[in-house]
Design a protein around this motif. Structure first.
Motif, PDB file in Angstrom:
ATOM      1  N   GLN A  34       0.815  -1.204   0.000  1.00 52.96           N
ATOM      2  CA  GLN A  34       0.000   0.000   0.000  1.00 52.96           C
ATOM      3  C   GLN A  34       0.862   1.274   0.000  1.00 52.96           C
ATOM      4  O   GLN A  34       0.369   2.344  -0.344  1.00 52.96           O
ATOM      5  N   ALA A  35       2.142   1.171   0.362  1.00 48.36           N
ATOM      6  CA  ALA A  35       3.030   2.337   0.369  1.00 48.36           C
ATOM      7  C   ALA A  35       3.768   2.531  -0.946  1.00 48.36           C
ATOM      8  O   ALA A  35       4.457   3.527  -1.134  1.00 48.36           O
ATOM      9  N   ILE A  36       3.624   1.577  -1.850  1.00 55.42           N
ATOM     10  CA  ILE A  36       4.319   1.661  -3.145  1.00 55.42           C
ATOM     11  C   ILE A  36       3.494   2.502  -4.109  1.00 55.42           C
ATOM     12  O   ILE A  36       2.337   2.186  -4.398  1.00 55.42           O
ATOM     13  N   ASP A  37       4.089   3.565  -4.589  1.00 59.32           N
ATOM     14  CA  ASP A  37       3.471   4.397  -5.622  1.00 59.32           C
ATOM     15  C   ASP A  37       4.104   3.985  -6.950  1.00 59.32           C
ATOM     16  O   ASP A  37       5.245   4.351  -7.235  1.00 59.32           O
ATOM     17  N   PHE A  38       3.397   3.202  -7.724  1.00 61.63           N
ATOM     18  CA  PHE A  38       3.957   2.657  -8.958  1.00 61.63           C
ATOM     19  C   PHE A  38       4.342   3.748  -9.956  1.00 61.63           C
ATOM     20  O   PHE A  38       5.200   3.531 -10.800  1.00 61.63           O
ATOM     21  N   ALA A  39       3.765   4.928  -9.835  1.00 66.45           N
ATOM     22  CA  ALA A  39       4.132   6.032 -10.727  1.00 66.45           C
ATOM     23  C   ALA A  39       5.580   6.461 -10.505  1.00 66.45           C
ATOM     24  O   ALA A  39       6.221   6.964 -11.436  1.00 66.45           O
ATOM     25  N   THR A  40       6.136   6.259  -9.305  1.00 67.52           N
ATOM     26  CA  THR A  40       7.513   6.672  -9.039  1.00 67.52           C
ATOM     27  C   THR A  40       8.527   5.839  -9.814  1.00 67.52           C
ATOM     28  O   THR A  40       9.679   6.239  -9.945  1.00 67.52           O
ATOM     29  N   PHE A  41       8.112   4.710 -10.348  1.00 65.12           N
ATOM     30  CA  PHE A  41       9.028   3.858 -11.110  1.00 65.12           C
ATOM     31  C   PHE A  41       9.217   4.344 -12.547  1.00 65.12           C
ATOM     32  O   PHE A  41      10.126   3.888 -13.236  1.00 65.12           O
ATOM     33  N   GLY A  42       8.369   5.272 -12.992  1.00 65.38           N
ATOM     34  CA  GLY A  42       8.523   5.837 -14.335  1.00 65.38           C
ATOM     35  C   GLY A  42       8.613   4.793 -15.421  1.00 65.38           C
ATOM     36  O   GLY A  42       7.750   3.908 -15.524  1.00 65.38           O
ATOM     37  N   GLU A  43       9.683   4.865 -16.223  1.00 64.62           N
ATOM     38  CA  GLU A  43       9.845   3.951 -17.368  1.00 64.62           C
ATOM     39  C   GLU A  43      10.064   2.499 -16.945  1.00 64.62           C
ATOM     40  O   GLU A  43       9.978   1.584 -17.769  1.00 64.62           O
ATOM     41  N   LEU A  44      10.334   2.251 -15.670  1.00 60.27           N
ATOM     42  CA  LEU A  44      10.487   0.876 -15.179  1.00 60.27           C
ATOM     43  C   LEU A  44       9.135   0.200 -14.931  1.00 60.27           C
ATOM     44  O   LEU A  44       9.050  -1.031 -14.921  1.00 60.27           O
ATOM     45  N   ALA A  45       8.083   0.988 -14.715  1.00 63.33           N
ATOM     46  CA  ALA A  45       6.769   0.445 -14.340  1.00 63.33           C
ATOM     47  C   ALA A  45       6.259  -0.657 -15.264  1.00 63.33           C
ATOM     48  O   ALA A  45       5.721  -1.654 -14.776  1.00 63.33           O
ATOM     49  N   PRO A  46       6.415  -0.553 -16.591  1.00 65.36           N
ATOM     50  CA  PRO A  46       5.911  -1.632 -17.439  1.00 65.36           C
ATOM     51  C   PRO A  46       6.634  -2.966 -17.235  1.00 65.36           C
ATOM     52  O   PRO A  46       6.179  -4.007 -17.707  1.00 65.36           O
ATOM     53  N   TRP A  47       7.760  -2.954 -16.533  1.00 62.11           N
ATOM     54  CA  TRP A  47       8.558  -4.161 -16.327  1.00 62.11           C
ATOM     55  C   TRP A  47       8.389  -4.759 -14.937  1.00 62.11           C
ATOM     56  O   TRP A  47       9.076  -5.706 -14.570  1.00 62.11           O
ATOM     57  N   LEU A  48       7.464  -4.198 -14.169  1.00 60.34           N
ATOM     58  CA  LEU A  48       7.257  -4.657 -12.800  1.00 60.34           C
ATOM     59  C   LEU A  48       6.173  -5.712 -12.718  1.00 60.34           C
ATOM     60  O   LEU A  48       5.202  -5.702 -13.477  1.00 60.34           O
ATOM     61  N   SER A  49       6.350  -6.593 -11.748  1.00 64.96           N
ATOM     62  CA  SER A  49       5.333  -7.584 -11.404  1.00 64.96           C
ATOM     63  C   SER A  49       5.254  -7.673  -9.896  1.00 64.96           C
ATOM     64  O   SER A  49       6.231  -7.428  -9.193  1.00 64.96           O
ATOM     65  N   VAL A  50       4.093  -8.037  -9.409  1.00 57.88           N
ATOM     66  CA  VAL A  50       3.911  -8.373  -8.002  1.00 57.88           C
ATOM     67  C   VAL A  50       3.427  -9.816  -7.984  1.00 57.88           C
ATOM     68  O   VAL A  50       2.486 -10.168  -8.699  1.00 57.88           O
ATOM     69  N   ILE A  51       4.108 -10.621  -7.177  1.00 60.32           N
ATOM     70  CA  ILE A  51       3.852 -12.066  -7.150  1.00 60.32           C
ATOM     71  C   ILE A  51       3.506 -12.487  -5.732  1.00 60.32           C
ATOM     72  O   ILE A  51       4.137 -12.045  -4.768  1.00 60.32           O
ATOM     73  N   GLU A  52       2.510 -13.369  -5.620  1.00 62.14           N
ATOM     74  CA  GLU A  52       2.120 -13.917  -4.320  1.00 62.14           C
ATOM     75  C   GLU A  52       2.588 -15.367  -4.212  1.00 62.14           C
ATOM     76  O   GLU A  52       2.031 -16.247  -4.867  1.00 62.14           O
ATOM     77  N   PRO A  53       3.600 -15.618  -3.392  1.00 59.04           N
ATOM     78  CA  PRO A  53       4.004 -16.999  -3.140  1.00 59.04           C
ATOM     79  C   PRO A  53       2.988 -17.675  -2.219  1.00 59.04           C
ATOM     80  O   PRO A  53       2.554 -17.096  -1.231  1.00 59.04           O
ATOM     81  N   ASP A  54       2.602 -18.885  -2.569  1.00 59.59           N
ATOM     82  CA  ASP A  54       1.663 -19.658  -1.756  1.00 59.59           C
ATOM     83  C   ASP A  54       2.307 -21.006  -1.464  1.00 59.59           C
ATOM     84  O   ASP A  54       2.392 -21.863  -2.358  1.00 59.59           O
ATOM     85  N   GLN A  55       2.772 -21.169  -0.232  1.00 58.75           N
ATOM     86  CA  GLN A  55       3.487 -22.382   0.143  1.00 58.75           C
ATOM     87  C   GLN A  55       2.600 -23.618   0.060  1.00 58.75           C
ATOM     88  O   GLN A  55       3.034 -24.667  -0.398  1.00 58.75           O
ATOM     89  N   ALA A  56       1.348 -23.507   0.477  1.00 59.16           N
ATOM     90  CA  ALA A  56       0.440 -24.654   0.470  1.00 59.16           C
ATOM     91  C   ALA A  56       0.140 -25.127  -0.951  1.00 59.16           C
ATOM     92  O   ALA A  56       0.079 -26.334  -1.218  1.00 59.16           O
ATOM     93  N   ALA A  57      -0.035 -24.192  -1.871  1.00 58.67           N
ATOM     94  CA  ALA A  57      -0.366 -24.543  -3.258  1.00 58.67           C
ATOM     95  C   ALA A  57       0.872 -24.721  -4.135  1.00 58.67           C
ATOM     96  O   ALA A  57       0.751 -25.142  -5.282  1.00 58.67           O
TER      97      ALA A  57
END
Length: 170
Positions: free
Chosen positions: A28-51
């Motif tokens: 919630q503290a990450i402002d994706f706009a601050t990444f500028g030209e890097l933003a299109p290359w970002l991903s957020v991933i959820e690791p799920d140990q059980a699955a």
């Protein structure tokens, strides 16, 4: 070991600025706009140990183009060489449990049979709303347009990135 790209270092700087002392950055503290030209290359991933999954929660245009589809809800491990899926999965949990970042150079097999290298940098995040650890990653590939990837291979170079002291872990 080769040097990290300017893009990787800039990504790290932005994530570190959003990271409280002795903690991990909050999604919630990450402002994706601050990444500028890097933003299109970002991903957020959820690791799920059980699955045993590393599902994309957010994926920029770059990774979607490289992997050939909208990635939200897709398990990253679908694209990883089966021989190293366990290592890729374990690396995600090392980043969350230490916590630390990870930088790597990773070859990939393209759909036309060529091998290309991509640089990946990742850091842990915490999602206050969902009450779970996530990873924010940036892919960097020096090819325009980026190639379509058929399979991600084993990293040839990597370094764990210390969140507390701002350097590489030994």
């Amino acid at each position: 070991m080769r040097s990290r790209s300017a893009q990787s270092l800039r990504f790290e700087d932005i994530v570190r600025r959003a990271t409280p002392p002795r903690g991990v950055a909050r999604l919630q503290a990450i402002d994706f706009a601050t990444f500028g030209e890097l933003a299109p290359w970002l991903s957020v991933i959820e690791p799920d140990q059980a699955a045993f999954t590393l599902k994309f929660v957010r994926a920029g245009e770059g990774p979607c183009t490289m992997l050939g589809r909208d990635l939200v809800g897709i398990d990253y491990l679908e694209f990883v060489d089966p021989a190293i899926k366990g290592e890729a999965f374990d690396s995600a949990f090392v980043m969350l449990s230490r916590p630390c970042g990870l930088w790597q150079i990773t070859p990939a097999l393209t759909q036309d049979g060529k091998i290309v290298e991509a640089e990946y940098t990742g850091f842990p995040l915490y999602d206050d709303e969902r009450k779970c650890g996530l990873l924010i990653t940036m892919a960097h590939i020096a090819l325009d347009p980026p190639p379509r990837i058929a399979q991600v291979r084993h990293a040839t170079e990597w370094a764990w990135l210390d969140l507390k002291n701002g350097g590489a872990l030994q």
